[in-house]
Motif scaffolding. Structure first.
Motif, PDB file in Angstrom:
ATOM      1  N   ALA A  35       0.572  -0.972  -0.144  1.00  0.00           N
ATOM      2  CA  ALA A  35      -0.224   0.142   0.059  1.00  0.00           C
ATOM      3  C   ALA A  35       0.606   0.776   0.423  1.00  0.00           C
ATOM      4  O   ALA A  35       1.982   1.742   0.528  1.00  0.00           O
ATOM      5  CB  ALA A  35      -1.254   0.305   0.931  1.00  0.00           C
ATOM      6  N   ILE A  36       0.362   2.406  -1.138  1.00  0.00           N
ATOM      7  CA  ILE A  36       1.508   3.189  -0.623  1.00  0.00           C
ATOM      8  C   ILE A  36       0.616   4.501   0.620  1.00  0.00           C
ATOM      9  O   ILE A  36      -0.096   5.085   0.049  1.00  0.00           O
ATOM     10  CB  ILE A  36       1.364   3.825  -1.673  1.00  0.00           C
ATOM     11  N   PRO A  37       1.911   5.132   1.281  1.00  0.00           N
ATOM     12  CA  PRO A  37       1.169   5.423   2.033  1.00  0.00           C
ATOM     13  C   PRO A  37       1.111   7.170   2.673  1.00  0.00           C
ATOM     14  O   PRO A  37       2.260   7.377   1.055  1.00  0.00           O
ATOM     15  CB  PRO A  37       1.935   4.585   3.589  1.00  0.00           C
ATOM     16  N   ASP A  38       0.639   7.168   2.990  1.00  0.00           N
ATOM     17  CA  ASP A  38       0.715   9.483   3.050  1.00  0.00           C
ATOM     18  C   ASP A  38       1.848   9.266   3.544  1.00  0.00           C
ATOM     19  O   ASP A  38       2.270   9.047   4.253  1.00  0.00           O
ATOM     20  CB  ASP A  38      -0.292   9.501   4.313  1.00  0.00           C
ATOM     21  N   PRO A  39       2.660  10.376   2.338  1.00  0.00           N
ATOM     22  CA  PRO A  39       3.641  10.903   2.586  1.00  0.00           C
ATOM     23  C   PRO A  39       3.723  11.521   4.266  1.00  0.00           C
ATOM     24  O   PRO A  39       5.279  11.321   4.740  1.00  0.00           O
ATOM     25  CB  PRO A  39       3.821  11.484   1.980  1.00  0.00           C
ATOM     26  N   ASP A  40       3.198  11.745   4.991  1.00  0.00           N
ATOM     27  CA  ASP A  40       3.649  13.037   6.018  1.00  0.00           C
ATOM     28  C   ASP A  40       2.324  13.073   6.609  1.00  0.00           C
ATOM     29  O   ASP A  40       1.346  13.741   6.394  1.00  0.00           O
ATOM     30  CB  ASP A  40       3.986  13.872   6.616  1.00  0.00           C
ATOM     31  N   PRO A  41       1.634  11.836   7.155  1.00  0.00           N
ATOM     32  CA  PRO A  41      -0.022  12.237   7.678  1.00  0.00           C
ATOM     33  C   PRO A  41       0.241  13.189   9.064  1.00  0.00           C
ATOM     34  O   PRO A  41      -1.143  13.558   9.356  1.00  0.00           O
ATOM     35  CB  PRO A  41       0.032  10.353   8.632  1.00  0.00           C
ATOM     36  N   GLY A  42       0.931  13.959   9.787  1.00  0.00           N
ATOM     37  CA  GLY A  42       0.753  14.913  10.260  1.00  0.00           C
ATOM     38  C   GLY A  42       0.607  16.514   9.738  1.00  0.00           C
ATOM     39  O   GLY A  42       0.319  16.989  10.377  1.00  0.00           O
ATOM     40  N   ALA A  43       0.833  16.186   8.898  1.00  0.00           N
ATOM     41  CA  ALA A  43       0.436  17.662   7.452  1.00  0.00           C
ATOM     42  C   ALA A  43      -0.763  17.765   7.200  1.00  0.00           C
ATOM     43  O   ALA A  43      -1.188  17.273   5.769  1.00  0.00           O
ATOM     44  CB  ALA A  43       1.509  17.366   6.411  1.00  0.00           C
ATOM     45  N   THR A  44      -1.914  17.764   7.395  1.00  0.00           N
ATOM     46  CA  THR A  44      -3.527  18.055   7.369  1.00  0.00           C
ATOM     47  C   THR A  44      -3.816  18.948   6.867  1.00  0.00           C
ATOM     48  O   THR A  44      -4.539  19.167   6.865  1.00  0.00           O
ATOM     49  CB  THR A  44      -4.078  17.801   9.318  1.00  0.00           C
ATOM     50  N   CYS A  45      -2.975  20.270   6.815  1.00  0.00           N
ATOM     51  CA  CYS A  45      -2.919  21.319   7.107  1.00  0.00           C
ATOM     52  C   CYS A  45      -3.334  21.803   5.089  1.00  0.00           C
ATOM     53  O   CYS A  45      -2.480  21.912   4.290  1.00  0.00           O
ATOM     54  CB  CYS A  45      -2.633  22.745   7.389  1.00  0.00           C
ATOM     55  N   VAL A  46      -4.052  21.972   4.108  1.00  0.00           N
ATOM     56  CA  VAL A  46      -4.291  22.191   3.039  1.00  0.00           C
ATOM     57  C   VAL A  46      -4.591  23.468   2.616  1.00  0.00           C
ATOM     58  O   VAL A  46      -6.061  23.706   2.912  1.00  0.00           O
ATOM     59  CB  VAL A  46      -5.384  21.204   1.907  1.00  0.00           C
ATOM     60  N   ILE A  47      -3.419  23.825   1.723  1.00  0.00           N
ATOM     61  CA  ILE A  47      -3.613  25.586   1.700  1.00  0.00           C
ATOM     62  C   ILE A  47      -3.795  25.365   0.524  1.00  0.00           C
ATOM     63  O   ILE A  47      -3.433  26.311  -0.301  1.00  0.00           O
ATOM     64  CB  ILE A  47      -2.054  25.721   2.556  1.00  0.00           C
ATOM     65  N   GLY A  48      -3.353  24.176  -0.894  1.00  0.00           N
ATOM     66  CA  GLY A  48      -2.989  24.921  -1.955  1.00  0.00           C
ATOM     67  C   GLY A  48      -3.683  23.375  -2.852  1.00  0.00           C
ATOM     68  O   GLY A  48      -3.374  22.323  -2.930  1.00  0.00           O
ATOM     69  N   ASN A  49      -4.539  23.529  -3.811  1.00  0.00           N
ATOM     70  CA  ASN A  49      -5.241  22.494  -4.691  1.00  0.00           C
ATOM     71  C   ASN A  49      -5.350  22.063  -5.609  1.00  0.00           C
ATOM     72  O   ASN A  49      -5.339  23.519  -6.759  1.00  0.00           O
ATOM     73  CB  ASN A  49      -6.710  22.212  -3.913  1.00  0.00           C
ATOM     74  N   LEU A  50      -4.838  21.531  -6.899  1.00  0.00           N
ATOM     75  CA  LEU A  50      -6.060  21.698  -8.065  1.00  0.00           C
ATOM     76  C   LEU A  50      -6.037  20.198  -9.364  1.00  0.00           C
ATOM     77  O   LEU A  50      -5.936  18.657  -7.878  1.00  0.00           O
ATOM     78  CB  LEU A  50      -3.919  21.612  -9.132  1.00  0.00           C
ATOM     79  N   ALA A  51      -6.482  20.328 -10.153  1.00  0.00           N
ATOM     80  CA  ALA A  51      -7.740  18.677 -10.517  1.00  0.00           C
ATOM     81  C   ALA A  51      -7.515  19.076 -12.297  1.00  0.00           C
ATOM     82  O   ALA A  51      -8.077  20.570 -11.874  1.00  0.00           O
ATOM     83  CB  ALA A  51      -8.818  18.798  -9.995  1.00  0.00           C
TER      84      ALA A  51
END
Length: 272
Positions: free
Chosen positions: A106-122
């Motif tokens: 399974a490909i894990p979360d790169p850092d579960p502690g980094a929970t604040c999303v400040i940017g998004n693109l799709a």
């Protein structure tokens, strides 16, 4: 001893007294060759991806994907990516540079502690996959948003995590490894703004790359620049080079899935 490599059927661990550069010489060239052989000997099972980690004894500005992937060579690990990969940078306590590669179901979360999303693109890219950082930036920048209550100029992140997914008609596969570098540079560029330097040189060069007429205005526009304003594009030979601060990306994940069209999604995250 300048380096050492240990390998099993599912892991490769190595240390060296100096960071592996893109064009190694002497013992570093031998180190790279042996590291490539060890990675090629790994035996992935169906559905397994790759976790790659680099622990450094210093805080030098280096791109984690360069140290772990690009400087080693895509041909050494392309068969290991499967559904995706995670790359992380950490700290070394013994003064050595450590590399670790492990197959994962399974490909894990790169850092579960980094929970604040400040940017998004799709973006739905259709039938054509971008090849260069500039092509990725042009396709993705108009579809980039920031998720913050303050202006982008007040939200400059010192370090960050990227979580990306790429869907396409011929992934996963060996081709995946060659896509990662341009994809990362293009995505990180979307969260910068150019400082408007060298317009006389860069404007005609941007036009020569078949970018739209508004490309200069867009590359200088700061509304999504949560990573800051910098010389994002600069003259390079007869063309341009993209210069995002991806050395501040200490961890990232790229998940590959099959689809009939090319689609990409990315989140830029920081520690809460």
């Amino acid at each position: 001893m300048d380096y050492e490599i240990e390998a099993s059927r599912s892991t490769v661990s190595a240390w060296s007294v100096a960071r592996l550069p893109f064009e190694p010489r002497g013992w570093q060239r031998r180190f790279r060759g042996e590291l490539r052989l060890a990675l090629r000997a790994l035996e992935p099972e169906g559905g397994h991806g790759l976790i790659a980690e680099y622990d450094a004894p210093d805080d030098a500005f280096v791109d984690v994907e360069n140290v772990l992937l690009y400087n080693v060579g895509a041909g050494a690990h392309g068969h290991l990516l499967g559904p995706g990969l995670v790359c992380r940078r950490g700290s070394s306590a013994d003064g050595r540079h450590h590399l670790r590669y492990a197959l994962a179901s399974a490909i894990p979360d790169p850092d579960p502690g980094a929970t604040c999303v400040i940017g998004n693109l799709a973006a739905d890219l259709g039938d054509v996959l971008p090849r260069t950082p500039g092509e990725w930036w042009m396709r993705l920048r108009p579809r980039t948003t920031i998720r913050t209550g303050r202006p982008a100029a007040e939200q400059v992140a010192d370090s960050f995590v990227l979580d990306l997914s790429l869907e396409g008609p011929d992934l996963p596969g060996r081709r995946s490894a060659g896509i990662v570098k341009a994809l990362l540079d293009g995505v990180v560029s979307c969260f910068h703004a150019h400082d408007a330097s060298a317009p006389d040189v860069l404007l005609p060069r941007l036009a020569s790359l078949a970018l739209p007429k508004h490309a200069w205005d867009l590359v200088c526009e700061p509304s999504t620049a949560v990573l800051g304003v910098r010389p994002l594009v600069r003259p390079h030979g007869k063309g341009i080079a993209w210069n995002p601060a991806d050395e501040r990306c200490y961890a990232f994940r790229v998940a590959f899935t099959y689809g009939t069209r090319w689609k990409v999604h990315a989140q830029l995250r920081v520690l809460a």
